[in-house]
Motif scaffolding. Structure first.
Motif, mmCIF file in Angstrom:
data_model
loop_
_atom_site.group_PDB
_atom_site.id
_atom_site.type_symbol
_atom_site.label_atom_id
_atom_site.label_comp_id
_atom_site.label_asym_id
_atom_site.label_seq_id
_atom_site.Cartn_x
_atom_site.Cartn_y
_atom_site.Cartn_z
ATOM 1 N N ILE A 1 -10.227 6.477 -2.422
ATOM 2 C CA ILE A 1 -11.329 7.301 -1.917
ATOM 3 C C ILE A 1 -12.157 6.535 -0.885
ATOM 4 C CG2 ILE A 1 -13.498 8.421 -2.600
ATOM 5 C CD1 ILE A 1 -12.058 9.209 -5.218
ATOM 6 N N THR A 2 -12.372 5.235 -1.121
ATOM 7 C CA THR A 2 -13.132 4.418 -0.161
ATOM 8 C C THR A 2 -12.419 4.356 1.181
ATOM 9 O OG1 THR A 2 -14.012 3.053 -1.971
ATOM 10 C CG2 THR A 2 -14.149 2.137 0.251
ATOM 11 N N GLU A 3 -11.114 4.141 1.151
ATOM 12 C CA GLU A 3 -10.334 4.062 2.401
ATOM 13 C C GLU A 3 -10.350 5.396 3.144
ATOM 14 O OE1 GLU A 3 -6.535 2.793 0.971
ATOM 15 O OE2 GLU A 3 -7.114 0.699 0.774
ATOM 16 N N THR A 4 -10.204 6.497 2.394
ATOM 17 C CA THR A 4 -10.207 7.823 3.029
ATOM 18 C C THR A 4 -11.582 8.133 3.619
ATOM 19 O OG1 THR A 4 -8.559 8.586 1.421
ATOM 20 C CG2 THR A 4 -9.723 10.276 2.670
ATOM 21 N N ALA A 5 -12.657 7.801 2.871
ATOM 22 C CA ALA A 5 -14.014 8.052 3.364
ATOM 23 C C ALA A 5 -14.291 7.260 4.638
ATOM 24 C CB ALA A 5 -15.041 7.692 2.285
ATOM 25 N N PHE A 6 -13.794 6.029 4.694
ATOM 26 C CA PHE A 6 -13.996 5.202 5.894
ATOM 27 C C PHE A 6 -13.337 5.847 7.117
ATOM 28 C CE2 PHE A 6 -12.854 1.638 8.734
ATOM 29 C CZ PHE A 6 -14.137 1.135 8.964
ATOM 30 N N THR A 7 -12.123 6.366 6.942
ATOM 31 C CA THR A 7 -11.446 7.010 8.073
ATOM 32 C C THR A 7 -12.205 8.265 8.509
ATOM 33 O OG1 THR A 7 -9.992 8.394 6.687
ATOM 34 C CG2 THR A 7 -9.184 6.217 7.287
ATOM 35 N N ARG A 8 -12.886 8.947 7.555
ATOM 36 C CA ARG A 8 -13.639 10.154 7.883
ATOM 37 C C ARG A 8 -14.939 9.836 8.631
ATOM 38 N NH1 ARG A 8 -9.410 12.104 6.458
ATOM 39 N NH2 ARG A 8 -9.139 13.996 5.252
ATOM 40 N N VAL A 9 -15.383 8.576 8.577
ATOM 41 C CA VAL A 9 -16.540 8.154 9.380
ATOM 42 C C VAL A 9 -16.079 7.742 10.768
ATOM 43 C CG1 VAL A 9 -18.377 6.436 9.623
ATOM 44 C CG2 VAL A 9 -17.891 7.430 7.379
ATOM 45 N N ASP B 1 6.243 -5.557 -14.742
ATOM 46 C CA ASP B 1 6.441 -6.945 -14.304
ATOM 47 C C ASP B 1 6.151 -7.106 -12.808
ATOM 48 O OD1 ASP B 1 7.249 -7.734 -16.845
ATOM 49 O OD2 ASP B 1 9.330 -7.125 -16.473
ATOM 50 N N CYS B 2 5.920 -5.983 -12.125
ATOM 51 C CA CYS B 2 5.658 -6.022 -10.677
ATOM 52 C C CYS B 2 4.330 -6.715 -10.385
ATOM 53 C CB CYS B 2 5.627 -4.609 -10.098
ATOM 54 S SG CYS B 2 7.196 -3.743 -10.187
ATOM 55 N N LYS B 3 4.300 -7.437 -9.296
ATOM 56 C CA LYS B 3 3.056 -8.083 -8.852
ATOM 57 C C LYS B 3 2.189 -7.116 -8.049
ATOM 58 C CE LYS B 3 4.178 -12.172 -10.465
ATOM 59 N NZ LYS B 3 3.441 -12.725 -11.630
ATOM 60 N N VAL B 4 2.856 -6.144 -7.411
ATOM 61 C CA VAL B 4 2.165 -5.176 -6.554
ATOM 62 C C VAL B 4 2.632 -3.767 -6.917
ATOM 63 C CG1 VAL B 4 1.852 -4.370 -4.169
ATOM 64 C CG2 VAL B 4 1.939 -6.819 -4.637
ATOM 65 N N VAL B 5 1.700 -2.820 -6.966
ATOM 66 C CA VAL B 5 2.047 -1.419 -7.222
ATOM 67 C C VAL B 5 1.555 -0.565 -6.050
ATOM 68 C CG1 VAL B 5 2.141 -1.533 -9.739
ATOM 69 C CG2 VAL B 5 -0.053 -1.160 -8.607
ATOM 70 N N THR B 6 2.060 0.662 -5.998
ATOM 71 C CA THR B 6 1.761 1.573 -4.880
ATOM 72 C C THR B 6 1.040 2.807 -5.388
ATOM 73 O OG1 THR B 6 3.809 0.825 -3.802
ATOM 74 C CG2 THR B 6 2.824 2.857 -2.970
ATOM 75 N N TYR B 7 0.144 3.342 -4.561
ATOM 76 C CA TYR B 7 -0.528 4.586 -4.904
ATOM 77 C C TYR B 7 -0.685 5.442 -3.641
ATOM 78 C CZ TYR B 7 -4.659 2.206 -2.982
ATOM 79 O OH TYR B 7 -5.527 1.527 -2.151
ATOM 80 N N ASN B 8 -0.751 6.759 -3.838
ATOM 81 C CA ASN B 8 -0.939 7.684 -2.723
ATOM 82 C C ASN B 8 -2.421 7.766 -2.401
ATOM 83 O OD1 ASN B 8 -0.954 9.744 -0.851
ATOM 84 N ND2 ASN B 8 -0.516 11.363 -2.343
ATOM 85 N N LYS B 9 -2.831 7.219 -1.255
ATOM 86 C CA LYS B 9 -4.237 7.218 -0.867
ATOM 87 C C LYS B 9 -4.742 8.617 -0.578
ATOM 88 C CE LYS B 9 -4.997 6.154 3.410
ATOM 89 N NZ LYS B 9 -5.527 7.460 3.920
ATOM 90 N N GLY B 10 -3.820 9.506 -0.189
ATOM 91 C CA GLY B 10 -4.254 10.813 0.312
ATOM 92 C C GLY B 10 -4.593 10.682 1.795
#
Length: 325
Positions: A234-242, A315-324
């Protein structure tokens, strides 16, 4: 060799361009927002989805090229929501954001706005934004309709309040010359829209903060639900909206204040609105891919920064998520 460099080997569900660089993300999102995908027929969409299903099942017809597979995936990603698997309503797709949003931008930037016209255009803008935010949200968790309505009401109220408040302050600023007051007044939509956009994203997607969003391992399997990942999304999406409205609402008033002084446009006043519209369309079209390319849509985060239960589940060091979007 040159051909393979121009068109990389197809990988299902993976972006065609490197998402680790801004240029790669820009090329990816230029594909996503390509307005030509608005005209893709139902038949063509089904053909693309069947081609991708055949690839997944290992039953791809002979002679299908990587380029055809990338094109099929581009069309699917532009039309189908990655979480729900359903078609996104045309005006609320990212590919429809510029064509359907430009008339509203022109309305917001019209000179000599009254309080009523300011309220109407801000309401239309935030209504469109709310629907776009909802349609392109992370949908791994269901969102109640009541949450959507609360977010919508909050976004519209904040936009209208800020815009009307700033207009009233400018009217009372007697020390400003009429020309300066006019330029400042035409810049009012930016702080109003930018502030409201933050509220819009936060309120429309507030459910993600309380429920969390799914995070995926390297194989695309759901590891668990994370509220921390939701906060990042949400923070990343809000930043792009500014960032997005900055050039859209700042540059056209400055450009138009110069163009309006040209002798040609002064003698052909009826051309002012079409010229204004063209300026807004070009700047909007350039700004959207630049703004949404700041972050990849499928973002990654280190497991160590997430909840302990996520770390215990993989066991993964990094995971992925859909930012929207």
């Amino acid at each position: 060799m040159a051909e393979s460099a121009a068109c990389p080997v197809f990988q299902l569900g993976r972006p065609r361009y490197d998402q680790g660089s801004f240029l790669g993300r820009l090329r990816h999102f230029v594909d996503i927002i390509d307005p030509s995908t608005l005209f893709v027929s139902e038949k063509r969409l089904k053909e693309c989805m069947k081609l991708l299903d055949d690839y997944k099942c290992g039953s791809l017809p002979p002679g299908v090229s990587d380029l055809q597979l990338w094109e099929a995936q581009k069309i699917k990603q532009a039309i189908i929501h990655p979480d729900t698997g359903e078609k996104i309503f045309m005006p609320f797709r990212m590919s429809g954001y510029v064509p359907f949003g430009t008339p509203i931008v022109i309305g917001l930037l019209l000179p000599n706005q009254t309080v009523v016209s300011t309220i109407i255009w801000q309401w239309l803008n935030q209504s469109h934004n709310a629907c776009v935010n909802y349609a392109n949200r992370n949908a791994t968790k269901p969102t109640p309709t009541s949450k959507f309505l609360q977010g919508y009401a909050g976004a519209v109220t904040s936009a209208v309040s800020i815009a009307v408040g700033l207009n009233v302050l400018i009217q009372k600023a007697n020390k400003l010359s009429p020309a300066t007051r006019m330029i400042i007044k035409r810049l009012v939509p930016f702080p109003a829209v930018a502030s409201a956009n933050i509220c819009n994203v936060g309120l429309m997607r507030h459910n993600e903060l309380s429920e969390g969003i799914d995070v995926l391992d390297n194989n695309g399997n759901v590891v668990g639900s994370s509220k921390i990942a939701a906060r990042h999304a949400i923070t990343e999406t809000a930043f792009t909206r500014v960032v997005l409205p900055m050039p859209i609402f700042v540059l056209p008033p400055i450009i138009m204040s110069y163009l309006e002084r040209l002798r040609f446009l002064q003698s052909h006043r009826r051309l002012l609105l079409p010229v204004h519209g063209a300026v807004c369309l070009v700047i909007f079209g350039l700004s959207l891919p630049l703004a949404i390319s700041l972050f990849p849509q499928m973002s990654q985060i280190e497991v160590s920064r997430l909840e302990p239960e996520i770390a215990m589940a993989t066991d993964c060091k990094v995971v992925t998520y859909n930012k929207g979007l």
